[in-house]
Design a protein around this motif. Sequence first.
Motif, PDB file in Angstrom:
ATOM      1  N   SER A   4       9.510  -4.347  25.923  1.00 52.10           N
ATOM      2  CA  SER A   4      11.000  -4.929  26.300  1.00 52.10           C
ATOM      3  C   SER A   4      10.629  -6.722  27.158  1.00 52.10           C
ATOM      4  O   SER A   4      11.615  -7.147  27.903  1.00 52.10           O
ATOM      5  N   ARG A   5       9.384  -6.056  27.757  1.00 52.07           N
ATOM      6  CA  ARG A   5       9.090  -7.169  28.775  1.00 52.07           C
ATOM      7  C   ARG A   5       8.671  -8.102  28.603  1.00 52.07           C
ATOM      8  O   ARG A   5       9.441  -9.762  28.339  1.00 52.07           O
ATOM      9  N   SER A   6       7.498  -8.186  27.380  1.00 54.77           N
ATOM     10  CA  SER A   6       7.567  -9.432  26.606  1.00 54.77           C
ATOM     11  C   SER A   6       8.171 -10.250  25.598  1.00 54.77           C
ATOM     12  O   SER A   6       8.609 -11.597  26.203  1.00 54.77           O
TER      13      SER A   6
ATOM     14  N   ARG B  46      12.911 -12.643  15.905  1.00 59.23           N
ATOM     15  CA  ARG B  46      12.549 -11.195  15.744  1.00 59.23           C
ATOM     16  C   ARG B  46      12.881 -10.640  17.575  1.00 59.23           C
ATOM     17  O   ARG B  46      13.416  -9.033  16.904  1.00 59.23           O
ATOM     18  N   ARG B  47      12.307 -10.931  17.759  1.00 61.87           N
ATOM     19  CA  ARG B  47      12.047 -10.104  19.091  1.00 61.87           C
ATOM     20  C   ARG B  47      13.893  -9.848  19.315  1.00 61.87           C
ATOM     21  O   ARG B  47      14.081  -8.940  20.443  1.00 61.87           O
ATOM     22  N   SER B  48      14.939 -11.459  19.711  1.00 60.08           N
ATOM     23  CA  SER B  48      15.916 -11.171  19.908  1.00 60.08           C
ATOM     24  C   SER B  48      16.628 -10.261  19.382  1.00 60.08           C
ATOM     25  O   SER B  48      17.785  -9.612  20.089  1.00 60.08           O
TER      26      SER B  48
ATOM     27  N   ALA C 271      23.015   0.130  26.804  1.00 60.01           N
ATOM     28  CA  ALA C 271      24.069   0.695  26.739  1.00 60.01           C
ATOM     29  C   ALA C 271      24.823   1.878  27.569  1.00 60.01           C
ATOM     30  O   ALA C 271      25.492   2.084  27.923  1.00 60.01           O
ATOM     31  N   SER C 272      24.230   2.273  26.341  1.00 56.15           N
ATOM     32  CA  SER C 272      24.659   3.963  26.353  1.00 56.15           C
ATOM     33  C   SER C 272      23.690   4.683  26.845  1.00 56.15           C
ATOM     34  O   SER C 272      24.184   5.632  27.618  1.00 56.15           O
TER      35      SER C 272
ATOM     36  N   ARG D  35      18.927  -4.613  19.664  1.00 58.01           N
ATOM     37  CA  ARG D  35      18.609  -3.525  19.497  1.00 58.01           C
ATOM     38  C   ARG D  35      19.140  -2.432  20.729  1.00 58.01           C
ATOM     39  O   ARG D  35      19.421  -1.548  21.501  1.00 58.01           O
ATOM     40  N   CYS D  36      17.515  -3.327  21.381  1.00 60.68           N
ATOM     41  CA  CYS D  36      17.527  -2.466  22.521  1.00 60.68           C
ATOM     42  C   CYS D  36      18.730  -2.455  24.074  1.00 60.68           C
ATOM     43  O   CYS D  36      18.751  -1.868  24.941  1.00 60.68           O
ATOM     44  N   THR D  37      19.425  -3.570  23.844  1.00 61.58           N
ATOM     45  CA  THR D  37      19.972  -4.062  25.183  1.00 61.58           C
ATOM     46  C   THR D  37      21.436  -2.508  24.377  1.00 61.58           C
ATOM     47  O   THR D  37      22.738  -2.087  25.404  1.00 61.58           O
TER      48      THR D  37
END
Lengths: 164, 259
Positions: free
Chosen positions: B164-166, B139-141, B152-153, B146-148
């Motif tokens: 984003s840290r955990s 789930r986190r990956s 990028a944008s 999505r975060c990455t």
Amino acid sequence: MRYNEKELRALSQQPAEMAAELSMRGPKKGSVAKRRLVKLVVNFLFYFRTDEAEPLGALLLERCRVSQEEPGGFSISFIEDPERKYYFECCTQEQCQEWMEALRRASYEYMRCSLIFYRNEIQKMTGKDPLEQFGISEEARFQLSSLPRDRRAACVGTQLDELD
Amino acid sequence: MKLNKRSVAHYALSDSPADHMGFLRTWGGPGAPPTPSGTGRRCWFVLKGNLLFSFESREGQAPLSLVVLEGCTVELAEAPVPEEFAFAIHFDAPGVRPHLLAADGQEAQEAWVKALSRASFSYMRLVVRELESQLQDARRSLALHRCTSQKASASCRKPQAPDSRSPGLENGHFLPRDCSPVGTVEGVGYRPVGWDLPEWELQGPTGLLLGRGQSPVSPETSCFSTLHDWYGQEILKLRQGWQQRAQGKQPGCKRQDKP
């Protein structure tokens, strides 16, 4: 029905999920509440006289129903006779809640459902079967189809809590 | 010692799924004579979870016996027994002799040994915990990806949100036991300074119990190691930033620009 009592007694000495002194009352009419050391080990609930090392008895927790009784108290009964209850009284409602949650999850059946649920979710997300690495992916007991219909729906659904 | 036998028997006969069943010859078990003799007794056995029940026949209305399978190991029976497909359940409990059983054929023997070896509640719990953690990581990956793509944008934005840290930290506990490049994450001093990570500790023993060389991680290891590296660097930068800010608070230290 004979059973391997020695092994069961040895099991009662193993590290417990939860252990506490609680007030316990048996299901027989007119039974009196007594202080007991109550110990949850795998899917068995052992109870001891507070000053004894050997257990007085054990309850197998498969297909049991755990219910809230007056504040701070809960009962355990079994599917074939739901009115025949073992009563327990805790010090606080918090402790009572803790025990109830632990007991509800303390069955092999519950774990089997959890496993199937997680496996299904992981498969959906990654496209891989996480049981393959254990070499147990083919075992009948871990197939979604092994669950009774109502549980199957809950497993495939979103929340594991629905199974309780 | 008391046991809720009525409920146990009910459970044995109920429609709850059986993990294995079949005819076996039995010598030992509860109530049996001290030494195995004769051809043993042929019973119908049903394994449900960590409970092995025996019945007189397939249609038996009440279990003859129950063997609780915790704290035991199952092995092919030792030589003195002149039985072709025998195996025994050995208990850790002191003074308990092994329970001898024999199947009708080799396939059945192997299937029973396998099933009984994995019957304990503890084993099941291990597998469930492992899957639970794998699901969390998956789930986190997913969230990470999505975060990455957002990062990028959005060019200079730092990942300040706790989420984003955990993931990076908890991906850390996913260290495969083989020699994958994830080892480099530890090399860069990737340690959760001051963060409480009980899960980290849990994964260690689990990973070891799975056997050396067996990765607890799902087969996308290469994906995870890339994530590890990426997060390792992010964490390093964040730590440097905190340390500098901490030093900046002390008198006489040079003030640094925010990295």
